[in-house]
Design an enzyme around this catalytic site. Structure first.
Site, PDB file in Angstrom:
ATOM      1  CE  LYS A  48      52.027  24.592 -30.667  1.00  0.00           C
ATOM      2  NZ  LYS A  48      50.865  25.478 -30.946  1.00  0.00           N
ATOM      3  CD  GLN A  52      45.734  19.538 -28.792  1.00  0.00           C
ATOM      4  OE1 GLN A  52      46.362  19.027 -29.709  1.00  0.00           O
ATOM      5  NE2 GLN A  52      44.608  20.205 -28.986  1.00  0.00           N
ATOM      6  CB  ALA A  93      57.733  27.861 -33.213  1.00  0.00           C
ATOM      7  CB  ALA A  94      62.790  30.576 -33.674  1.00  0.00           C
ATOM      8  CG  ASP A 147      42.513  28.351 -29.284  1.00  0.00           C
ATOM      9  OD1 ASP A 147      41.813  28.666 -28.316  1.00  0.00           O
ATOM     10  OD2 ASP A 147      43.613  27.775 -29.171  1.00  0.00           O
ATOM     11  CG  LEU A 165      59.187  35.146 -29.174  1.00  0.00           C
ATOM     12  CD1 LEU A 165      57.864  35.714 -28.689  1.00  0.00           C
ATOM     13  CD2 LEU A 165      59.729  35.972 -30.326  1.00  0.00           C
TER      14      LEU A 165
END
Length: 572
Positions: free
Chosen positions: A272, A256, A376-377, A445, A379
């Site tokens: 997202k 997605q 989301a930060a 998942d 990495l």
């Protein structure tokens, strides 16, 4: 006679002038209103075009529509800040009333942007509209369950002392891999050279000067992604919410659409977009691998992971993004740009490219050009901190008819415990943590997981990609708990915290609700999902009680890390 005619002409002229002045005075408010709508105010085009660049043809048409069409063709976005809604239910997502109350508090939100999102101990913060209730009366108040939870002794156990081999980066040497970030902070020598050109004797670098995303990276160690009460967490969440987005690109791979967003301070985050409303659940006939990824699940997973004290999910915050200014106008991804269009409802939409759900029929549309999403930060880059990808031993078959080996072999865990890296250390116990985490969310998942390569097998599991959690509040998927029931092993720290969260004063649903109130997109979970957390926690404790009754407490509950020596427990 001549004098009389001149006098009559003069009177007629004065009369005409008076009428003209009266008409102009009457039209002045209308002209000012029209001028304000056509000018740079909120009623004008919200598109931001770079100087010297030619606007796309469809963007020109869009601008003409917004200025020249009848009222209501392109609603004022500040008067119609209704979040994306793909269902026909009138009360789906936030209600229309809540959305309009949000628009009325737009100025208040701007003033709140510099207030903390999440305090070191989960304190209340800014960012909520007046319609959202506070979970506690304020800082340090005993009524705040979340603050009380983080003050509990179980949440104050010190990690083992860190050596250079236990930290992901060495501050004095590895920082040279981030030249842009360091130059942005103005680290220059007396001769104007950048930090890379200045001797370590001339400049003493301190991590307090780094941008927050870099401070987050520097703080990663063998045992945790971030410390419990590290103020960098709050600052980084605030950056995810307020930092200017300078570029956008599609993330390759995956089923997605996901976007990589780069900020003004060179930090990056994975975006997202919203695909479903809060009330929509996974249809009963959907397989886990065809389910939508939910942005609110990503945010909720971060909060749940933190409440469980795992701290293995990178920081995630919800953000309301302007699709025109913050995605379309800043992207250099031509494939993404070409998928933007104006819907029949005059909303800005796009669909990008991905394996599934990337088509006009599954387009993501704003109201008119604003949409929710999770950020989301990132990495550290893989070139700087390599990560190893592991196949989850209890991975599902991802086939409509086939079953995995663990689904048909009740003694499957015995084989796993004899296979490296599950035959020693805490890796098997970490998988049990991940199992509990996924069961509480209803996430089926979890096909792979990752670890930082530098730390070898003696390190934690990173909990990535949680978007398929919180899909069914009415159903508890017991197959997710199979690893726990087969292995009958759990960390002592995890076991004690689960028992703590089952008590009324620290009830899991209550602390989750309070924690989620700190996010700008709150409410993120509807009440049935919160209630499901308590119900599933009871099922986890019941499964562990069965294991203890069958094998004995000492054989089920294991010491995870000796905080005095840092020695890892070995499996029996």
């Amino acid at each position: 006679m001549i004098m009389f005619r001149k006098f009559r002409v003069l009177l007629l002229t004065v009369f005409l002038v008076a009428c003209t002045v009266h008409i102009m005075i009457d039209l002045l408010p209308k002209l000012e209103k029209t001028s304000g709508a056509d000018g740079g105010g909120d009623g004008g085009c919200q598109c931001t075009h770079h100087g010297g660049a030619e606007s796309p043809s469809w963007a020109k048409q869009e601008q003409q529509q917004r200025v020249g069409s009848a009222a209501g063709a392109w609603p004022d976005k500040h008067a119609l800040r209704i979040l994306q809604d793909f269902s026909s239910e009138p009360n789906s997502n936030h209600s229309t009333l809540q959305s309009r109350e949000k628009s009325a508090g737009a100025e208040r939100r701007k003033a709140d942007e510099h207030k903390p999102l999440i305090g070191a101990a989960g304190e209340a913060s800014g960012g909520r509209t007046a319609t959202r209730p506070r979970a506690g009366p304020g800082r340090g108040a005993s009524a705040s369950r979340l603050a009380a939870l983080f003050e509990h002794p179980l949440y104050k156990i010190a990690p083992p002392p860190l050596t250079e081999q236990d930290t992901l980066f060495n501050v004095n040497t590895d920082i040279r891999f981030y030249p842009k970030a360091t130059e942005e902070q103005g680290w220059h020598g007396e001769d104007g050279n950048t930090r890379d050109e200045v001797s370590a004797r001339e400049v003493e670098v301190t991590s307090e000067l780094y941008p927050n995303w870099l401070r987050f990276h520097v703080g990663i160690n063998r045992y945790e992604l971030y410390a419990r009460h590290n103020p960098v967490l709050e600052a980084l969440l605030q950056d995810l919410l307020t930092q200017k987005i300078t570029s956008v690109a599609m993330k390759s791979g995956g089923t997605q659409l996901k976007l990589i967003m780069t900020f003004h301070n060179y930090g990056q985050a994975l975006f997202k977009p919203m695909k479903q409303t809060r009330e929509q659940q996974t249809p009963p006939d959907f397989f886990y691998f065809s389910d939508f990824e939910r942005h609110n699940a990503e945010v909720a997973a971060f909060h749940l992971d933190r409440i469980l004290d795992f701290r293995r999910v990178p920081p995630v915050a919800g953000r309301l993004v302007n699709m025109t200014r913050e995605i379309r106008d800043v992207t250099r991804d031509k494939k993404l740009w070409k998928t933007f269009f104006i819907s029949p409802a005059n909303n800005v939409c796009f669909y990008g490219e991905c394996s599934y759900y990337c088509s006009t029929e599954h387009a993501l549309c704003g109201k008119p050009d604003e949409m929710e999403g999770s950020l989301a930060a990132f990495l550290p880059d893989l070139s700087l901190a390599k990560r190893k990808t592991w196949r989850n031993p209890w991975r599902r078959s991802y086939h409509k008819r086939k079953k995995a080996e663990w689904e048909v072999d009740p003694d499957y865990c015995d084989e796993v415990k004899q296979t490296p890296p599950y035959d020693r250390g805490t890796r098997l116990l970490d998988v049990m943590d991940m199992t509990i985490f996924d069961f509480l969310m209803g996430n089926m998942d979890r096909h792979h997981y990752e670890t930082f390569e530098k730390f070898g097998n003696d390190t934690f599991i990173i909990h990535l990609d949680n978007g398929r959690g919180f899909g069914k509040h009415y159903h508890d998927e017991m197959s997710i708990l199979v690893p726990l029931s087969q292995c009958c092993r759990v960390k002592k720290s995890t076991f004690l915290r689960l028992q703590l969260l089952a008590k009324e004063e620290y009830r899991l649903s209550a602390v989750m609700e309070e924690s989620l109130l700190r996010d700008r997109l709150s409410p993120l979970l509807i009440r049935p999902h919160l209630e499901a957390l308590d119900r599933r926690l009871g099922l986890v404790l019941r499964a562990l009680a069965t294991c203890v009754e069958k094998e004995g407490y000492g054989n089920v509950v294991e010491e995870d890390v000796d905080v005095r020596s840092g020695a890892h427990a070995a499996h029996r």
